[in-house]
Write a protein that holds these residues in place. Sequence first.
Motif, PDB file in Angstrom:
ATOM      1  N   GLU A   2     -15.751 -10.530  -9.119  1.00 40.71           N
ATOM      2  CA  GLU A   2     -14.928  -9.610  -9.914  1.00 40.71           C
ATOM      3  C   GLU A   2     -14.834 -10.106 -11.360  1.00 40.71           C
ATOM      4  OE1 GLU A   2     -10.429  -7.699 -10.067  1.00 40.71           O
ATOM      5  OE2 GLU A   2     -10.960  -9.041  -8.430  1.00 40.71           O
ATOM      6  N   SER A   3     -14.587 -11.391 -11.535  1.00 42.20           N
ATOM      7  CA  SER A   3     -14.502 -11.971 -12.875  1.00 42.20           C
ATOM      8  C   SER A   3     -15.839 -11.881 -13.602  1.00 42.20           C
ATOM      9  CB  SER A   3     -14.052 -13.428 -12.775  1.00 42.20           C
ATOM     10  OG  SER A   3     -14.003 -14.036 -14.036  1.00 42.20           O
ATOM     11  N   GLN A  33     -16.309  -8.291 -14.698  1.00 42.60           N
ATOM     12  CA  GLN A  33     -15.441  -7.997 -15.839  1.00 42.60           C
ATOM     13  C   GLN A  33     -15.999  -8.623 -17.116  1.00 42.60           C
ATOM     14  OE1 GLN A  33     -11.678  -9.461 -14.411  1.00 42.60           O
ATOM     15  NE2 GLN A  33     -11.213  -7.568 -13.317  1.00 42.60           N
ATOM     16  N   GLY A  34     -16.526  -9.844 -16.995  1.00 39.66           N
ATOM     17  CA  GLY A  34     -17.128 -10.496 -18.152  1.00 39.66           C
ATOM     18  C   GLY A  34     -18.321  -9.720 -18.682  1.00 39.66           C
ATOM     19  N   ARG A  48     -16.629 -19.819 -17.022  1.00 40.15           N
ATOM     20  CA  ARG A  48     -16.113 -21.163 -16.747  1.00 40.15           C
ATOM     21  C   ARG A  48     -17.076 -22.256 -17.191  1.00 40.15           C
ATOM     22  NH1 ARG A  48     -10.830 -21.582 -15.932  1.00 40.15           N
ATOM     23  NH2 ARG A  48     -10.106 -20.088 -14.405  1.00 40.15           N
ATOM     24  N   PHE A  57     -18.522 -18.231 -13.042  1.00 44.54           N
ATOM     25  CA  PHE A  57     -17.261 -17.492 -13.112  1.00 44.54           C
ATOM     26  C   PHE A  57     -16.467 -17.766 -11.843  1.00 44.54           C
ATOM     27  CE2 PHE A  57     -20.245 -15.352 -15.811  1.00 44.54           C
ATOM     28  CZ  PHE A  57     -19.517 -14.829 -16.864  1.00 44.54           C
ATOM     29  N   ASP A  58     -15.170 -17.486 -11.862  1.00 40.87           N
ATOM     30  CA  ASP A  58     -14.327 -17.734 -10.692  1.00 40.87           C
ATOM     31  C   ASP A  58     -14.688 -16.861  -9.499  1.00 40.87           C
ATOM     32  OD1 ASP A  58     -12.814 -19.757 -11.832  1.00 40.87           O
ATOM     33  OD2 ASP A  58     -11.294 -18.385 -12.590  1.00 40.87           O
ATOM     34  N   SER A  59     -15.138 -15.622  -9.752  1.00 46.92           N
ATOM     35  CA  SER A  59     -15.400 -14.671  -8.671  1.00 46.92           C
ATOM     36  C   SER A  59     -16.390 -13.624  -9.153  1.00 46.92           C
ATOM     37  CB  SER A  59     -14.094 -13.978  -8.250  1.00 46.92           C
ATOM     38  OG  SER A  59     -13.608 -13.189  -9.330  1.00 46.92           O
ATOM     39  N   GLY A  88     -13.709 -15.024 -18.910  1.00 48.96           N
ATOM     40  CA  GLY A  88     -13.881 -15.488 -17.537  1.00 48.96           C
ATOM     41  C   GLY A  88     -14.979 -16.513 -17.346  1.00 48.96           C
TER      42      GLY A  88
END
Length: 102
Positions: A66-67, A70-71, A36, A62-64, A34
């Motif tokens: 949540e991402s 998770q990462g 970016r 990161f995109d969000s 995730g």
Amino acid sequence: MAKLVALYKRPADTAKFDAYYYGTHVPIAKKMPGLRAYEVSRGPVNGVSGPSPYHVVALLEFDSMESLGQGLASPEGQAAAGDLGNFATGGVDLLLFDTKEI
């Protein structure tokens, strides 16, 4: 976008920090799912009134949230977190936040 900012405080041995950070830690952290973008400060990190207690500032994107979560929770994220004690002898402040354009 969600960001993780790592504020690495000045270690006793900056050359040793730099060698480990760029040679070992960055390659570990860049494997986080995730992720970016990964940017780091270049040159001295100063405050408005002069030198700061920080040696390096890293900005991971990161995109969000949540991402980002998770990462960090992934095996790669856990490996990066577990590696901090191997080189961040001056300490590190980690900030997590979501962003919006205005």
